[in-house]
Design an enzyme around this catalytic site. Structure first.
Site, PDB file in Angstrom:
ATOM      1  N   CYS A 242       0.824  -1.212   0.000  1.00  0.00           N
ATOM      2  CA  CYS A 242       0.000   0.000   0.000  1.00  0.00           C
ATOM      3  C   CYS A 242       0.855   1.257   0.000  1.00  0.00           C
ATOM      4  O   CYS A 242       0.355   2.339  -0.285  1.00  0.00           O
ATOM      5  CB  CYS A 242      -0.965  -0.025   1.172  1.00  0.00           C
ATOM      6  SG  CYS A 242      -0.147  -0.401   2.709  1.00  0.00           S
ATOM      7  N   GLU A 417      -0.069   2.727  13.341  1.00  0.00           N
ATOM      8  CA  GLU A 417       0.482   1.473  13.861  1.00  0.00           C
ATOM      9  C   GLU A 417       1.980   1.624  14.093  1.00  0.00           C
ATOM     10  O   GLU A 417       2.640   2.453  13.455  1.00  0.00           O
ATOM     11  CB  GLU A 417       0.207   0.343  12.874  1.00  0.00           C
ATOM     12  CG  GLU A 417      -1.282   0.061  12.765  1.00  0.00           C
ATOM     13  CD  GLU A 417      -1.596  -1.187  11.978  1.00  0.00           C
ATOM     14  OE1 GLU A 417      -0.828  -1.553  11.073  1.00  0.00           O
ATOM     15  OE2 GLU A 417      -2.620  -1.807  12.276  1.00  0.00           O
TER      16      GLU A 417
END
Ligand code: ADP
Length: 437
Positions: A242, A417
């Site tokens: 991504c 994250e």
């Protein structure tokens, strides 16, 4: 109940009041991953197709989140807040959110799990992991090592399922009142479905969704550095990450030199083949649908005037293998500059001014990673601040690591994250007011 599984104390579980124990078991899990690195990497190559060297890199990266969060587990600080009333004292506690449903993609079958699970377990949550249907084995191997690390049964749970079962299983995980938190990595389209499911019981959500990373090469760039960064950022995992560059924007003064050197590097350094072959840098794409998308983007671009510099078609090896491809004369009207390709296609748009490049980069409705190459300090600050993305690589094509916050803006998602921020996604803030003192 908010905390259906005892989150603090009891049952001699991982979620023992002894933080040291939680930390130590996560650390042991990390060590076991490193001790079994070769076998774990082979599982990734077998189920995902990526070259073994990249798979080994993924295991090191994946394990690093368990190590990082083993340390962060010991730094979940609350606060003491000066109260406005004389007879009050105010505390802030951090508590685990409860059961977390973790839904992960196939492109990093191991790391996308540990990046979430490390944080969740460090916070004191339990997890139910639903790995991608194409890559369930890494998730199960992690379970075996979790057992060996002494992580109690019921803390790390895996529910693999077939493509036909995915939607139904996903719905249960995202609507069951016993689940307090959803953490998802995958496409923006699926993320929106899960957000709708989550709304019914107002669950906490973290979403790592699609990107459309721009890679801008300004006239002031060191062109050799830019080519090296471009190669890594575009073709890692055959373009299936991504944060992979999806569109190159190259300033007119440096355009021809960049394209020439980039094409040479692609032809010389990239080798398509079986991931277990030591020479291979480009494995197959994950499935036929992925190959069709790359083909569609190339066909659309060429029909609108783009030129194929190298590659452009399925590889002679057949199946899901595709040639690393470079296109020039690309415009913003072409599909490949409007949506994520998720494959080994590098489209190059030529631009004239910095403002034009930033406007093209920011026209996307997603904003995960963005890269640019420049040797001009004022330009570096200007562009880094203006890019509408969650992560910026300045003269770097690979930027993710355990201590840095990973995540996006716009439709690329919610939350972060890794890093010191990642654990917050699994913690509730509870304010306690002591009155009448
Ligand atoms: P891709 O198109 O790259 O496979 P997806 O977003 O569809 O990306 O897949 C990422 C993860 O989401 C996988 O684990 C997949 O099984 C899961 N998934 C896909 N559709 C759903 C759904 N309707 N509900 C829950 N999970 C889903």
């Amino acid at each position: 109940p908010r905390f259906p599984v005892p989150a603090c104390g009891g049952h001699g579980s991982l979620v023992s009041p002894l933080l040291q124990e939680r930390s130590a078991r996560l650390r042991r899990w990390y060590e076991l991953m490193m001790e079994n690195k070769e076998e774990l990497a082979r599982i990734i190559t077998a189920e995902n197709g990526k070259p073994l060297k990249e798979a080994q890199g993924e295991i090191t990266y994946s394990a690093s989140f368990l190590e990082w969060f083993a340390e962060e587990a010991r730094r979940i600080y609350g606060d003491v807040i000066p109260a406005s009333a004389k007879d009050r004292r105010v505390l802030v506690l951090k508590q685990p959110v409860g059961v977390a449903a973790i839904i992960t993609p196939w492109n990093f079958p191991s790391a996308m799990i540990t990046r979430k699970v490390g944080a969740a377990l460090a916070a004191g949550c339990t997890v139910v992991v639903k790995p991608a249907e194409d890559t369930p084995l890494s998730a199960l191997a992690l379970g075996e090592l979790a057992n060996q690390a002494g992580i109690p049964a019921g803390v790390y749970n895996v529910v693999p399922c077939s493509r036909q079962q995915t939607a139904a299983v996903g719905e249960v995980l995202c609507t069951d009142p016993l689940v307090s938190k959803i953490s998802f990595t995958g496409s923006t389209a699926t993320g929106k479905i899960l957000l709708k499911h989550a709304a019914g019981t107002v669950k906490r959500v973290s979403m790592e969704l699609g990107g459309h990373a721009p890679f801008i090469v300004f006239d002031s760039a060191n062109v050799d550095q830019a080519v090296a960064g471009a190669l890594a950022s575009k073709y890692r995992n055959s373009g299936q990450t991504c944060v992979c560059t999806n569109r190159f924007l190259v300033q007119k003064g440096i355009h021809d030199e960049f394209v020439e050197k980039f094409a040479k590097a692609i032809d010389k350094e990239l080798h398509v083949g079986n991931g277990f072959d030591a020479k291979t840098t480009q494995g197959p794409l994950i499935n036929e649908k992925a190959v069709e998308k790359v083909e569609k983007h190339i066909k659309d671009a060429v029909s609108q005037g783009a030129s194929v510099v190298t590659g452009g078609k399925r590889h002679s090896l057949g199946k899901n293998f595709f040639e690393p491809t470079l296109l020039t004369n690309v415009t913003t009207k072409m599909l490949c500059t409007q949506e994520e390709t998720f494959g080994p296609l590098a489209p190059v748009i030529r631009f004239e001014t910095e403002a034009e490049a930033v406007a093209i980069a920011n026209a996307a409705n997603v904003g995960l990673a963005g890269y640019f190459y420049s040797q001009d300090p004022a330009q570096i600050w200007r562009v880094a601040e203006q890019l509408e993305v969650g992560m910026v690589g300045v003269n770097e094509g690979i930027i993710s690591s355990a201590e840095c916050p990973f995540g996006g803006v716009k439709e690329s998602g919610l939350g972060r994250e890794g890093s010191k921020y990642g654990i917050d996604e699994y913690l509730e803030i509870k304010y306690v007011c002591f009155g009448g003192l």
